[in-house]
Design a protein around this motif. Structure first.
Motif, PDB file in Angstrom:
ATOM      1  N   MET A 133       0.880  -1.244   0.092  1.00 23.93           N
ATOM      2  CA  MET A 133      -0.063   0.157   0.116  1.00 23.93           C
ATOM      3  C   MET A 133       0.888   1.161   0.005  1.00 23.93           C
ATOM      4  N   GLY A 134       1.911   1.332   0.715  1.00 20.36           N
ATOM      5  CA  GLY A 134       2.994   2.348   0.686  1.00 20.36           C
ATOM      6  C   GLY A 134       4.069   2.218  -0.181  1.00 20.36           C
ATOM      7  N   ARG A 135       3.856   1.114  -1.150  1.00 21.07           N
ATOM      8  CA  ARG A 135       5.123   1.029  -2.079  1.00 21.07           C
ATOM      9  C   ARG A 135       6.610   0.900  -1.426  1.00 21.07           C
ATOM     10  N   LEU A 136       6.571   0.091  -0.332  1.00 21.77           N
ATOM     11  CA  LEU A 136       7.782   0.071   0.519  1.00 21.77           C
ATOM     12  C   LEU A 136       8.212  -1.463   0.629  1.00 21.77           C
ATOM     13  N   ASN A 137       9.546  -1.650   0.190  1.00 20.28           N
ATOM     14  CA  ASN A 137       9.832  -2.979  -0.159  1.00 20.28           C
ATOM     15  C   ASN A 137      11.150  -2.984   0.264  1.00 20.28           C
ATOM     16  N   ASN A 138      11.801  -4.357   0.544  1.00 20.70           N
ATOM     17  CA  ASN A 138      13.348  -4.564   0.828  1.00 20.70           C
ATOM     18  C   ASN A 138      13.893  -5.319  -0.443  1.00 20.70           C
ATOM     19  N   PRO A 139      15.146  -5.414  -0.863  1.00 24.09           N
ATOM     20  CA  PRO A 139      15.435  -6.283  -1.876  1.00 24.09           C
ATOM     21  C   PRO A 139      15.163  -7.755  -1.738  1.00 24.09           C
ATOM     22  N   ILE A 140      15.059  -8.264  -0.318  1.00 22.88           N
ATOM     23  CA  ILE A 140      14.714  -9.688  -0.151  1.00 22.88           C
ATOM     24  C   ILE A 140      13.342 -10.089  -0.718  1.00 22.88           C
ATOM     25  N   CYS A 141      12.560  -8.894  -0.629  1.00 24.45           N
ATOM     26  CA  CYS A 141      11.037  -9.299  -1.148  1.00 24.45           C
ATOM     27  C   CYS A 141      10.894  -9.813  -2.641  1.00 24.45           C
ATOM     28  N   ALA A 142      11.921  -9.400  -3.437  1.00 20.41           N
ATOM     29  CA  ALA A 142      11.809  -9.924  -4.761  1.00 20.41           C
ATOM     30  C   ALA A 142      12.218 -11.082  -4.931  1.00 20.41           C
ATOM     31  N   SER A 143      12.924 -12.177  -3.888  1.00 25.62           N
ATOM     32  CA  SER A 143      13.496 -13.401  -4.099  1.00 25.62           C
ATOM     33  C   SER A 143      12.225 -14.409  -4.216  1.00 25.62           C
ATOM     34  N   VAL A 144      12.589 -15.517  -4.884  1.00 28.35           N
ATOM     35  CA  VAL A 144      11.608 -16.389  -5.114  1.00 28.35           C
ATOM     36  C   VAL A 144      11.374 -17.297  -3.975  1.00 28.35           C
ATOM     37  N   GLY A 145      10.187 -17.541  -3.578  1.00 25.90           N
ATOM     38  CA  GLY A 145      10.089 -18.217  -2.277  1.00 25.90           C
ATOM     39  C   GLY A 145      10.273 -17.409  -0.978  1.00 25.90           C
ATOM     40  N   TYR A 146      10.338 -15.945  -1.043  1.00 23.51           N
ATOM     41  CA  TYR A 146      10.569 -15.209   0.251  1.00 23.51           C
ATOM     42  C   TYR A 146       9.730 -15.646   1.264  1.00 23.51           C
ATOM     43  N   ARG A 147       8.395 -15.485   0.848  1.00 26.58           N
ATOM     44  CA  ARG A 147       7.277 -15.537   1.832  1.00 26.58           C
ATOM     45  C   ARG A 147       7.547 -16.749   2.791  1.00 26.58           C
ATOM     46  N   VAL A 148       7.792 -18.160   1.895  1.00 21.23           N
ATOM     47  CA  VAL A 148       7.573 -19.355   2.515  1.00 21.23           C
ATOM     48  C   VAL A 148       9.144 -19.445   3.464  1.00 21.23           C
ATOM     49  N   ALA A 149      10.157 -18.733   2.776  1.00 20.21           N
ATOM     50  CA  ALA A 149      11.482 -19.131   3.610  1.00 20.21           C
ATOM     51  C   ALA A 149      11.202 -18.221   4.963  1.00 20.21           C
ATOM     52  N   MET A 150      10.546 -17.007   4.872  1.00 16.02           N
ATOM     53  CA  MET A 150      10.473 -16.126   6.203  1.00 16.02           C
ATOM     54  C   MET A 150       9.397 -17.094   7.148  1.00 16.02           C
ATOM     55  N   ALA A 151       8.465 -17.628   6.793  1.00 14.83           N
ATOM     56  CA  ALA A 151       7.416 -18.404   7.529  1.00 14.83           C
ATOM     57  C   ALA A 151       8.337 -19.543   8.249  1.00 14.83           C
ATOM     58  N   GLU A 152       9.345 -20.074   7.830  1.00 16.27           N
ATOM     59  CA  GLU A 152      10.010 -21.292   7.972  1.00 16.27           C
ATOM     60  C   GLU A 152      10.932 -20.746   9.049  1.00 16.27           C
ATOM     61  N   MET A 153      11.821 -19.693   8.687  1.00 14.26           N
ATOM     62  CA  MET A 153      12.726 -18.979   9.476  1.00 14.26           C
ATOM     63  C   MET A 153      12.178 -18.338  11.013  1.00 14.26           C
ATOM     64  N   PHE A 154      10.909 -17.853  10.885  1.00 17.80           N
ATOM     65  CA  PHE A 154      10.119 -17.387  12.064  1.00 17.80           C
ATOM     66  C   PHE A 154       8.981 -18.068  12.443  1.00 17.80           C
ATOM     67  N   PRO A 155       9.073 -19.283  12.971  1.00 16.58           N
ATOM     68  CA  PRO A 155       7.583 -20.080  12.988  1.00 16.58           C
ATOM     69  C   PRO A 155       6.787 -19.601  14.084  1.00 16.58           C
ATOM     70  N   GLY A 156       7.341 -18.780  15.048  1.00 10.92           N
ATOM     71  CA  GLY A 156       6.509 -18.144  16.003  1.00 10.92           C
ATOM     72  C   GLY A 156       5.860 -16.864  15.503  1.00 10.92           C
ATOM     73  N   VAL A 157       6.368 -16.409  14.458  1.00 10.15           N
ATOM     74  CA  VAL A 157       5.656 -15.091  13.994  1.00 10.15           C
ATOM     75  C   VAL A 157       4.318 -15.409  13.388  1.00 10.15           C
ATOM     76  N   LYS A 158       3.290 -14.635  13.736  1.00 11.93           N
ATOM     77  CA  LYS A 158       1.982 -15.016  13.156  1.00 11.93           C
ATOM     78  C   LYS A 158       1.486 -13.841  12.042  1.00 11.93           C
ATOM     79  N   VAL A 159       2.151 -12.838  11.971  1.00 17.92           N
ATOM     80  CA  VAL A 159       1.773 -11.959  10.741  1.00 17.92           C
ATOM     81  C   VAL A 159       3.169 -11.721  10.048  1.00 17.92           C
TER      82      VAL A 159
END
Length: 264
Positions: A133-159
């Motif tokens: 919504m604010g058009r704000l990203n980090n370079p890592i966000c363009a990586s393939v599988g970024y969201r899945v990797a984040m969820a695996e790296m932070f299993p306790g994070v809900k959002v």
């Protein structure tokens, strides 16, 4: 006479001092500061910010910060917004042992290794590196599988990036994703002959469900209610998107709605 460039450079090289903090909060004892908003001040040096030992809520968004070292001593910090800065290394935040919510969208994080220092935060529940919504990203966000990797790296994070990946509400996000994918694969779903959507889809929630109660007088609670209101706005948009997506899917598949299917 100073040039505009010189003035701009000066505006982006602000250092946090005790005088600045006292002027912004009205507190004479830095350890008494609980809530601090330093948004868009051109701050480049966090200076004495680490002396605010009782700080629980901190907004440093929209500045020119590159290093977070002084924040490592803020043990009581629970909510931190460092979006829209120039930060590549989040490792100092590993010392913020009570951190629950981190918004680091719009920075320079480019790899999972730069997030490794956050994995020891036992209370971290919300992590944002992207804000469409604010058009704000980090370079890592363009990586393939970024969201899945984040969820695996932070299993306790809900959002993650404003989207629930676990706990209550995560099924709704997944449902919308599945419907979007199905609709894109459906032949003729986006054809020119598709009629205008009719308003037969029932609302997901009752009228007034999203209304927010008046904020309490506590400054921390007021700020918390403000953030909660922003989340509710995203929920409103998500609810509308879900309604529209279901309507399109029903029309594309020529299925009449069953009023009982929307009861929860």
């Amino acid at each position: 006479m100073e040039s505009r460039t010189e003035k701009g450079d000066e505006a982006e090289n602000v250092k946090i001092t005790a005088q600045l903090l006292k002027a912004k909060t009205g507190e004479f004892d830095l350890e008494s500061i609980l809530l601090l908003k330093l948004r868009g001040l051109g701050i480049a040096d966090l200076g004495c910010l680490g002396e605010c030992a009782s700080l629980e809520w901190l907004d440093l968004s929209g500045n020119a910060i590159t290093h977070l070292g002084p924040l490592s001593s803020l043990k009581a910090l629970a909510v931190l917004n460092i979006s829209s800065n120039r930060i590549a290394n989040l490792e100092p935040l590993g010392g913020c042992e009570n951190l629950q919510s981190l918004n680091a969208a719009g920075n320079l994080v480019s790899s999972l290794q730069q997030l490794q220092g956050l994995t020891g935060l036992q209370h971290l529940e919300s992590l944002r590196l992207s804000n469409p919504m604010g058009r704000l990203n980090n370079p890592i966000c363009a990586s393939v599988g970024y969201r899945v990797a984040m969820a695996e790296m932070f299993p306790g994070v809900k959002v993650i990036d404003g989207e629930r990946v676990s706990g209550r509400g995560s099924e709704l996000y997944q449902l919308c994703k599945d419907l979007d994918s199905s609709l894109k694969r459906c032949p003729g779903a986006n054809g020119a002959g598709m009629a205008e959507l009719v308003g037969f889809t029932k609302p997901w929630v009752e009228e007034g469900y999203w209304d927010v109660r008046p904020a309490r007088r506590s400054s921390i609670m007021e700020e918390a209610y403000k953030q909660f209101n922003e989340v509710l706005q995203e929920c409103r948009e998500l609810s509308k998107r879900a309604d529209d997506t279901i309507s399109q899917a029903e029309r594309a598949l020529n299925i009449r709605p069953d009023s009982s299917s929307y009861l929860f």
